[in-house]
Design an enzyme around this catalytic site. Structure first.
Site, short mmCIF file in Angstrom:
data_model
loop_
_atom_site.label_atom_id
_atom_site.label_comp_id
_atom_site.label_asym_id
_atom_site.label_seq_id
_atom_site.Cartn_x
_atom_site.Cartn_y
_atom_site.Cartn_z
N GLY A 28 3.23 9.23 -8.97
CA GLY A 28 3.63 9.59 -7.61
C GLY A 28 3.76 8.38 -6.71
O GLY A 28 3.87 7.25 -7.19
N HIS A 34 11.03 4.21 -9.32
CA HIS A 34 10.97 5.53 -9.94
C HIS A 34 12.35 6.21 -9.90
O HIS A 34 12.78 6.84 -10.86
CB HIS A 34 9.96 6.43 -9.23
CG HIS A 34 8.55 5.92 -9.24
ND1 HIS A 34 7.90 5.49 -8.11
CD2 HIS A 34 7.66 5.76 -10.25
CE1 HIS A 34 6.67 5.10 -8.40
NE2 HIS A 34 6.49 5.25 -9.70
N SER A 182 6.32 -1.51 -6.19
CA SER A 182 5.11 -0.92 -6.76
C SER A 182 4.50 0.00 -5.71
O SER A 182 4.56 -0.29 -4.50
CB SER A 182 4.10 -2.03 -7.09
OG SER A 182 2.81 -1.48 -7.26
N ARG A 184 1.57 0.19 -5.16
CA ARG A 184 0.45 -0.56 -4.57
C ARG A 184 0.91 -1.55 -3.50
O ARG A 184 0.07 -2.10 -2.79
CB ARG A 184 -0.34 -1.29 -5.66
CG ARG A 184 -1.11 -0.33 -6.58
CD ARG A 184 -2.00 -1.08 -7.56
NE ARG A 184 -2.94 -0.19 -8.24
CZ ARG A 184 -2.76 0.31 -9.46
NH1 ARG A 184 -1.68 0.00 -10.16
NH2 ARG A 184 -3.65 1.11 -10.01
P1 AMP Z 1 3.63 4.47 -11.89
O1 AMP Z 1 3.91 5.60 -10.97
O2 AMP Z 1 3.33 3.18 -11.19
O3 AMP Z 1 2.66 4.81 -12.99
O4 AMP Z 1 5.00 4.19 -12.63
C1 AMP Z 1 5.73 5.21 -13.26
C2 AMP Z 1 6.88 4.60 -14.01
O5 AMP Z 1 7.71 3.87 -13.10
C3 AMP Z 1 6.43 3.58 -15.07
O6 AMP Z 1 7.24 3.73 -16.24
C4 AMP Z 1 6.67 2.26 -14.40
O7 AMP Z 1 6.91 1.20 -15.30
C5 AMP Z 1 7.91 2.57 -13.58
N1 AMP Z 1 8.05 1.61 -12.47
C6 AMP Z 1 7.10 1.28 -11.56
N2 AMP Z 1 7.58 0.32 -10.72
C7 AMP Z 1 8.85 0.05 -11.13
C8 AMP Z 1 9.88 -0.85 -10.68
N3 AMP Z 1 9.70 -1.66 -9.65
N4 AMP Z 1 11.04 -0.85 -11.36
C9 AMP Z 1 11.26 -0.02 -12.42
N5 AMP Z 1 10.34 0.84 -12.88
C10 AMP Z 1 9.15 0.89 -12.25
#
Ligand code: AMP
Length: 278
Positions: A28, A34, A182, A184
């Protein structure tokens, strides 16, 4: 078609349509990174399922599980705008029975590089991804290259456990100044964000060189210049298949990966390079 919110396997079965299904697993706090994964899924599948689940199993005791951003209503708007068919949003209680025993071990590959700084993280991540695969039963799943070791481990799990799922990797989406998107990033103050730019700057400096030692030196020099506010966990130049450090005569695709803390926020980033003979 209206967006369906599924809470459990029964809801998922009801929402299932014939034709290829793509899963995009997320925690999320959705951003453009995403969105790009969702778009890639859309191109390849008739039905796109986005899971939104902050997985307690992949957070260490001193990590940010309780303060991880949870923005479910805004996430639903993003999913609607992207034409997502189903959002799978289970509760922690539904995902993990109190008496559960079995999980996935990420092996040696899950204990090095990022895994060395986050014990248990990749075991918890693979366990939830396998559970999501079993619940959603997708034909394909899309993950970001941003989490390069995660992507490599998922490919390894799919191969080692013969999972009938195609794994697609999607390129990292960045801010115009280079900062990788990110969830974060929202923790960063304005001046912490400036310090954080050293990560992508270091990766670019490394990518401008051709041999492993020179790549590591150039990237390290940029991290050092950033000063003590950038607390580096590691800088690694690795083989994406194993995440082992590459030697000076390595040829082919390599990943230059970095992790650092800026204030209370821990950030990771990487670039893929092609190493060819001198
Ligand atoms: P997360 O919500 O951070 O667990 O990420 C979910 C998915 O989104 C994971 O496959 C991450 O690698 C991908 N993701 C997160 N940040 C990025 C980004 N800046 N570019 C591409 N994919 C991303």
């Amino acid at each position: 078609m209206d967006l369906i919110v599924a809470r459990n396997r029964e809801d998922l079965v009801k929402a299932r349509r014939a034709g290829p299904v793509a899963l995009v697993p997320t925690m999320g706090a959705l951003h453009e990174g995403h969105r790009s994964l969702i778009r890639q899924a859309r191109v390849r599948a008739d039905q796109v399922v986005v899971s939104i689940f902050v997985n307690p199993l992949q957070f260490g005791p001193n990590e940010d599980f309780s303060r991880y951003p949870r923005t479910f209503d805004a996430d639903l708007d993003v999913c609607r705008a992207e034409g997502v068919d189903v959002v799978f949003h289970p509760s922690v209680e539904d995902m993990y029975a109190p008496d559960r025993q079995i999980g996935i071990s990420s092996g040696e590959m899950g204990r090095i590089v990022e895994g060395a700084f986050r014990p248990g993280h990749f075991d918890g991540m693979l366990t939830v991804v396998l559970k999501l695969f079993n619940l959603v039963q997708p034909d394909l799943a899309v993950f970001g290259q941003k989490d390069a070791q995660q992507l490599s481990l998922i490919r390894r799990m799919v191969a080692d456990l013969n999972l009938p799922i195609e794994v697609l990797g999607a390129p990292t989406v960045r801010e115009p100044d280079g900062l990788a998107l990110s969830s974060r990033n929202r923790y960063l103050s304005e001046d912490e964000r400036l310090v954080a730019l050293a990560l992508s700057r270091a990766l670019r400096a490394g990518a401008a060189e051709f041999a492993p030692d020179a790549i590591r030196r150039a990237a390290r020099a940029v991290l050092d210049e950033a000063g003590p506010r950038l607390d580096v966990d590691y800088l690694a130049l690795v083989d994406p298949a194993t995440f082992a450090e590459v030697g000076e005569d390595f040829q082919g695709m390599a990943v230059l990966a970095v992790a650092a803390r800026v204030g209370a926020t821990r950030l990771i980033d990487n670039v893929t390079l092609t190493l060819s003979p001198a």
